[in-house]
Design a protein around this motif. Structure first.
Motif, short mmCIF file in Angstrom:
data_model
loop_
_atom_site.label_atom_id
_atom_site.label_comp_id
_atom_site.label_asym_id
_atom_site.label_seq_id
_atom_site.Cartn_x
_atom_site.Cartn_y
_atom_site.Cartn_z
N LYS A 202 33.52 51.57 36.74
CA LYS A 202 34.50 51.92 37.77
C LYS A 202 33.83 52.30 39.08
O LYS A 202 34.33 51.99 40.16
CB LYS A 202 35.33 53.11 37.26
CG LYS A 202 36.82 52.98 37.46
CD LYS A 202 37.54 54.26 37.07
CE LYS A 202 37.35 54.63 35.62
NZ LYS A 202 38.13 55.83 35.24
N ASN A 203 32.70 52.99 38.97
CA ASN A 203 32.04 53.50 40.17
C ASN A 203 31.11 52.49 40.83
O ASN A 203 30.54 52.77 41.88
CB ASN A 203 31.26 54.78 39.83
CG ASN A 203 32.20 55.91 39.42
OD1 ASN A 203 33.31 56.00 39.93
ND2 ASN A 203 31.76 56.74 38.49
N ALA A 204 30.94 51.34 40.19
CA ALA A 204 30.04 50.33 40.75
C ALA A 204 30.72 49.56 41.88
O ALA A 204 31.94 49.35 41.85
CB ALA A 204 29.60 49.37 39.66
N ASP A 205 29.94 49.13 42.86
CA ASP A 205 30.50 48.26 43.89
C ASP A 205 30.73 46.87 43.32
O ASP A 205 30.31 46.57 42.20
CB ASP A 205 29.59 48.23 45.13
CG ASP A 205 28.22 47.67 44.81
OD1 ASP A 205 28.14 46.54 44.29
OD2 ASP A 205 27.22 48.36 45.07
N ASP A 206 31.38 46.01 44.07
CA ASP A 206 31.80 44.71 43.55
C ASP A 206 30.64 43.90 42.99
O ASP A 206 30.73 43.38 41.87
CB ASP A 206 32.51 43.90 44.65
CG ASP A 206 33.96 44.31 44.83
OD1 ASP A 206 34.36 45.36 44.26
OD2 ASP A 206 34.70 43.59 45.53
N ASP A 207 29.57 43.79 43.74
CA ASP A 207 28.45 42.96 43.29
C ASP A 207 27.80 43.52 42.03
O ASP A 207 27.46 42.77 41.11
CB ASP A 207 27.41 42.83 44.41
CG ASP A 207 27.92 41.98 45.57
OD1 ASP A 207 28.88 41.21 45.36
OD2 ASP A 207 27.36 42.09 46.67
N HIS A 233 41.09 46.43 39.80
CA HIS A 233 41.84 46.26 41.05
C HIS A 233 40.94 45.84 42.21
O HIS A 233 41.17 46.25 43.36
CB HIS A 233 42.61 47.54 41.42
CG HIS A 233 43.87 47.25 42.18
ND1 HIS A 233 44.98 46.68 41.61
CD2 HIS A 233 44.20 47.44 43.49
CE1 HIS A 233 45.93 46.55 42.52
NE2 HIS A 233 45.48 46.99 43.67
N ARG A 234 39.95 45.01 41.91
CA ARG A 234 39.12 44.45 42.98
C ARG A 234 39.86 43.20 43.47
O ARG A 234 39.57 42.08 43.04
CB ARG A 234 37.72 44.13 42.48
CG ARG A 234 37.04 45.30 41.77
CD ARG A 234 36.81 46.49 42.68
NE ARG A 234 36.33 47.64 41.93
CZ ARG A 234 35.04 47.97 41.79
NH1 ARG A 234 34.12 47.24 42.36
NH2 ARG A 234 34.69 49.04 41.09
N THR A 235 40.80 43.41 44.36
CA THR A 235 41.78 42.37 44.69
C THR A 235 41.21 41.25 45.57
O THR A 235 41.91 40.30 45.86
CB THR A 235 43.01 42.98 45.37
OG1 THR A 235 42.56 43.84 46.44
CG2 THR A 235 43.83 43.79 44.39
N GLY A 236 39.96 41.39 45.96
CA GLY A 236 39.33 40.28 46.68
C GLY A 236 38.78 39.20 45.77
O GLY A 236 38.40 38.13 46.23
N ARG A 237 38.71 39.48 44.48
CA ARG A 237 38.15 38.50 43.53
C ARG A 237 39.14 37.38 43.28
O ARG A 237 40.35 37.59 43.23
CB ARG A 237 37.78 39.17 42.21
CG ARG A 237 36.95 40.40 42.35
CD ARG A 237 35.67 40.15 43.12
NE ARG A 237 34.74 39.25 42.46
CZ ARG A 237 33.45 39.21 42.73
NH1 ARG A 237 32.92 40.03 43.63
NH2 ARG A 237 32.68 38.35 42.12
N PHE A 238 38.63 36.18 43.06
CA PHE A 238 39.45 34.96 42.96
C PHE A 238 39.06 34.18 41.71
O PHE A 238 38.23 33.26 41.77
CB PHE A 238 39.23 34.12 44.23
CG PHE A 238 40.18 32.96 44.38
CD1 PHE A 238 41.43 33.14 44.92
CD2 PHE A 238 39.80 31.67 43.99
CE1 PHE A 238 42.30 32.07 45.08
CE2 PHE A 238 40.65 30.60 44.14
CZ PHE A 238 41.91 30.79 44.69
#
Length: 279
Positions: A202-207, A233-238
């Motif tokens: 949860k606390n990790a950034d996207d990468d 909820h990393r809504t930028g992921r596709f």
DNA sequence: GTCCAGGATCGGG
DNA sequence: CCCGATCATGGA
């Protein structure tokens, strides 16, 4: 019971249930939807066009479900941000208006999408329900009065924890997981050993999160992106599956350009996925 | 019976 | 790095 008014049609439990992001939400009839999440049963009744009753207390709604259904996000603004020249996406977003990206249980979502590979949604649902019945905790459905209807099942089961699954591993052979069973068991060991924890992820950034997930046995690019979108909820992921790839080939020259939607590409993806599969 | 599914891994080029 | 073969099963 909690009654909520959500205006403008930007919340539609039935569309969410049919959107394929969650496997334990079920449409009972045109005005009633039920689900199991976080070890709880919830039913939502439509009492007017944009008014819904939730079968929970006000406190539970505020503490759990408001966040689960992402009700603080302005989906009208997201729809309005679509590039005007992208008529396909505009049509898809209009058609899917009411879909929201849920914040689902982390472990459950990872396991569910490991199972999802190369299977149809009904088949995934069957598998997830089998695992829950084998290793989860029994949940007795509440007795509900109007505007609710009777729950469709007589008993429900929570999605099991890693240690619950491992302690029933001998019974999983006939759960229909097929070649994904070793993937599921390894993921359970990763969580039980503490190599992975929900807080760490949860606390990790996207990468970092993407790498932690794709380093798991049986988790590739697509499953990792689905977990990131639907649980974290990393809504930028596709996420790109066979359906999205078909859409990309047919309408976007092979690849959809996510750069106009750095924080919402995944929501656009869900609109496309729903549009393509259900119209 | 046939075909496809919210793909990932592995080995070989 | 890219490619193809292979994986086990349910649902249509």
């Amino acid at each position: 019971m909690t009654v909520k008014t959500i205006r403008d049609g930007y919340f539609d439990p039935e569309k969410i249930a049919l959107s394929g992001q969650a496997f334990r939400i079920k449409v009972i009839d045109e005005d009633h939807t039920e689900l199991i999440a976080g070890g709880r049963y919830l039913q939502i009744a439509r009492t007017a066009p944009d008014t819904f009753a939730f079968s929970c207390t006000e406190k539970e709604f505020e503490n759990i479900w408001k966040d689960f259904f992402d009700l603080d996000t302005d989906y009208k603004a997201i729809e309005d941000s679509i590039l005007p020249e992208d008529s396909y996406l505009k049509d898809a977003a209009c058609y899917g208006r009411g879909i929201r990206i849920l914040r689902q249980d982390i472990f459950e979502t990872i396991i569910s999408y490991i199972i999802s590979q190369r299977r149809s949604i009904p088949s995934i649902t069957t598998c997830v329900n089998r695992i829950s019945r084998i290793a989860g905790d029994r949940i007795d459905p509440p007795s509900l009065k109007a505007p609710f209807v009777s729950p469709s099942e007589e008993e429900y089961y929570s999605f099991p924890s890693a240690s619950q699954i491992l302690s029933h591993s001998d019974e999983l052979d006939d759960a229909g997981l097929g070649y994904r069973l070793p993937y599921v068991l390894q993921a359970c060991r990763d969580f039980q050993s503490g190599k992975l924890t929900e807080d760490l992820l949860k606390n990790a950034d996207d990468d970092t999160l993407f790498k932690l997930l794709t380093d798991m046995y049986g988790v590739g690019i697509k499953v990792a992106n689905c977990a990131m979108l639907f649980a974290f909820h990393r809504t930028g992921r596709f996420p790109v599956d066979v359906w999205i790839q078909r859409i990309q080939d047919r309408f976007y020259g092979g690849k959809f350009d996510c750069t106009p939607y750095p924080e919402t590409a995944g929501i656009m993806q869900q609109f496309m996925f729903f549009y393509e599969r259900t119209r």
